[in-house]
Scaffold this active site. Sequence first.
Site, PDB file in Angstrom:
ATOM      1  N   ALA A 180     -20.900 -21.923 -22.808  1.00 45.05           N
ATOM      2  CA  ALA A 180     -22.333 -22.274 -22.401  1.00 45.05           C
ATOM      3  C   ALA A 180     -22.293 -23.650 -21.651  1.00 45.05           C
ATOM      4  CB  ALA A 180     -22.973 -22.559 -23.861  1.00 45.05           C
ATOM      5  N   ARG A 201     -17.284 -32.113 -14.310  1.00 46.23           N
ATOM      6  CA  ARG A 201     -16.108 -32.399 -13.563  1.00 46.23           C
ATOM      7  C   ARG A 201     -15.630 -31.604 -12.495  1.00 46.23           C
ATOM      8  NH1 ARG A 201     -11.632 -34.267 -17.614  1.00 46.23           N
ATOM      9  NH2 ARG A 201     -12.803 -33.414 -19.111  1.00 46.23           N
TER      10      ARG A 201
HETATM   11  C1  UD1 Z   1     -12.888 -28.578 -28.839  1.00 42.76           C
HETATM   12  C2  UD1 Z   1     -12.452 -29.043 -30.108  1.00 42.76           C
HETATM   13  C3  UD1 Z   1     -11.360 -29.835 -30.338  1.00 42.76           C
HETATM   14  C4  UD1 Z   1     -10.161 -29.022 -29.429  1.00 42.76           C
HETATM   15  C5  UD1 Z   1     -10.402 -28.740 -28.234  1.00 42.76           C
HETATM   16  C6  UD1 Z   1      -9.623 -27.863 -27.416  1.00 42.76           C
HETATM   17  C7  UD1 Z   1     -14.454 -28.997 -31.533  1.00 42.76           C
HETATM   18  C8  UD1 Z   1     -15.414 -29.681 -32.180  1.00 42.76           C
HETATM   19  N1  UD1 Z   1     -13.635 -29.581 -30.969  1.00 42.76           N
HETATM   20  O1  UD1 Z   1     -13.256 -30.015 -28.345  1.00 42.76           O
HETATM   21  O2  UD1 Z   1     -10.830 -29.718 -31.705  1.00 42.76           O
HETATM   22  O3  UD1 Z   1      -8.955 -29.652 -29.580  1.00 42.76           O
HETATM   23  O4  UD1 Z   1     -11.874 -27.946 -28.044  1.00 42.76           O
HETATM   24  O5  UD1 Z   1      -9.905 -27.714 -26.127  1.00 42.76           O
HETATM   25  O6  UD1 Z   1     -14.791 -27.740 -31.410  1.00 42.76           O
HETATM   26  N2  UD1 Z   1     -19.311 -25.042 -25.730  1.00 42.76           N
HETATM   27  C9  UD1 Z   1     -20.240 -24.258 -25.823  1.00 42.76           C
HETATM   28  N3  UD1 Z   1     -21.444 -24.794 -26.393  1.00 42.76           N
HETATM   29  C10 UD1 Z   1     -21.528 -25.976 -26.887  1.00 42.76           C
HETATM   30  C11 UD1 Z   1     -20.521 -26.872 -26.853  1.00 42.76           C
HETATM   31  C12 UD1 Z   1     -19.161 -26.383 -26.290  1.00 42.76           C
HETATM   32  O7  UD1 Z   1     -20.236 -23.088 -25.402  1.00 42.76           O
HETATM   33  O8  UD1 Z   1     -22.450 -26.212 -27.483  1.00 42.76           O
HETATM   34  C13 UD1 Z   1     -17.832 -24.653 -24.977  1.00 42.76           C
HETATM   35  C14 UD1 Z   1     -17.670 -25.205 -23.947  1.00 42.76           C
HETATM   36  O9  UD1 Z   1     -18.368 -24.827 -22.704  1.00 42.76           O
HETATM   37  C15 UD1 Z   1     -16.045 -25.092 -23.856  1.00 42.76           C
HETATM   38  C16 UD1 Z   1     -15.824 -24.979 -25.287  1.00 42.76           C
HETATM   39  O10 UD1 Z   1     -17.051 -24.595 -26.139  1.00 42.76           O
HETATM   40  O11 UD1 Z   1     -15.892 -23.788 -23.294  1.00 42.76           O
HETATM   41  C17 UD1 Z   1     -15.199 -26.293 -25.893  1.00 42.76           C
HETATM   42  O12 UD1 Z   1     -16.203 -27.170 -25.882  1.00 42.76           O
HETATM   43  P1  UD1 Z   1     -15.879 -28.864 -25.461  1.00 42.76           P
HETATM   44  O13 UD1 Z   1     -17.230 -29.751 -25.498  1.00 42.76           O
HETATM   45  O14 UD1 Z   1     -14.951 -28.726 -24.347  1.00 42.76           O
HETATM   46  O15 UD1 Z   1     -15.205 -29.105 -26.850  1.00 42.76           O
HETATM   47  P2  UD1 Z   1     -13.911 -30.164 -27.074  1.00 42.76           P
HETATM   48  O16 UD1 Z   1     -14.693 -31.472 -26.642  1.00 42.76           O
HETATM   49  O17 UD1 Z   1     -12.925 -30.159 -25.946  1.00 42.76           O
END
Ligand code: UD1
Length: 455
Positions: A12, A17
């Site tokens: 989602a 970036r």
């Molecule tokens: C997340 C993990 C972190 C891990 C990292 C690895 C959590 C809270 N943290 O952090 O522990 O080390 O991934 O990359 O889970 N996404 C959605 N909906 C949302 C939020 C995110 O679909 O509401 C999807 C994003 O598109 C992405 C993935 O989930 O593909 C990860 O989300 P992101 O915000 O990048 O998580 P990180 O902060 O990187």
Amino acid sequence: MGMSLEVIVLAAGKGTRMKSALPKVLHRVAGRPMLGHVIDRATELNAQRIHVVIGHGAEKVRETFPDTALNWVMQTEQLGTGHAVAQALPDLDSAATVLVLYGDVPLTRTDTLDHLVDLVDDGHMALLTVHMDDPGGYGRIVRNTHGDIIRIVEQKDASAEHLEIHEVNTGILAVQAARLQEWLPRLSNQNAQGEYYLTDIIAMAAETGTRVRSAHPDHVYEVQGANDRQQLAELERWYQKRATAQLMREGAALIDPARVDIRGTVEVGEDVEIDVNVILEGRVILGAGARIGAQCTIRDSVIGAGSQVLENCVIDNARLGEQCSVGPFARLRPGTELEAGARIGNFVETKNARLGPASKVNHLTYVGDAQIGARSNIGAGTITCNYDGANKHQTQIGDDAFIGSNSSLVAPVKIGDGATVGAGSVIAKDVTAGALAVARGRQKELANWKRPGKK
Ligand code: UD1
Ligand code: CA
């Protein structure tokens, strides 16, 4: 194992970036959207259902995968990874095991995931973790003195002591659906980012007696995501390194594997040789001993055993039999078929055309909508005039025919077996087998002709 598997893919996020109008998960690795790679893995794991959580660019994402049996789940506001998984909760079978994947982490191996899922049972969930020299930005894996995983701390919530931990969360985990149904509604967003963290279920597991097993990928690239175009290009390199290594294991000689790109599936026989700057797309089969010269693109095509494609050719949806030769500088468009020993030379374009065994089209020619028999020779500069401005028409040339240079064959037209066409002819009527057809102005001479001089 026996328990059914359901996969939830988180897709989602916006991917700010990337600086792109395209949703992040649609950016391509090896010619396929990142999300496509993830769906392929889920399919290989025989997932009962694949739920894809979409938000940013949801329509575009959905349209990109029209034929796949996917359960699209809308997450209108991105309130965190825990919130994202929770959107799929109502669609889960409580008896299933759930595997959570990220749509922007395309290179995880199926074996790695299979192993992770196998660690799940009534008393255990499973987490894919890696050790990183530079763990910055990732959630840290907190273990107790016995080495059991007890929680994950996100970078932004971490104490100085937690920041020292080098084991990080990849985000990929497997857990029973029933546990998710129990834990996700209890998540809170009281943290540094104000998000519902999926990672908070780890502490809930530890507190309620579910133990957390960990597994590790063989390679770090398996758990790397692409947040910007540079990271995307790095994933592309890893993919290509792995794909070209596989080709070499199967018997292909790549002069420089860093200069061959594979965007699809390639089957090779023994002793295939591939020169530099070759792109293989879609489904490509290279028979034993086939040689592909430098700067060729081959898409959805079969190159028969012992055939050679010389440099600078574009071959698209074509089939070459054995011992054929094509190029240099040839373009074979969809529907081209060469039977054994047929030859196509430089600056030749073909489309919907079949060349029989040992027939030759050696120079500067267009052959479209044509059937050519065995051992015929099509001279330089021959054009099949297949299009009358409204419809396409067929040219049929028999066996052992000889088409003189610079002839136009106005379709529909048939040239019989053994027929000869004189050079420079415009052939608009069928030519009888064995006959010579000449259709051009007769040569005249004006003796002692004086060229005009300047006044
Ligand atoms: C997340 C993990 C972190 C891990 C990292 C690895 C959590 C809270 N943290 O952090 O522990 O080390 O991934 O990359 O889970 N996404 C959605 N909906 C949302 C939020 C995110 O679909 O509401 C999807 C994003 O598109 C992405 C993935 O989930 O593909 C990860 O989300 P992101 O915000 O990048 O998580 P990180 O902060 O990187
Ligand atoms: Ca991330």
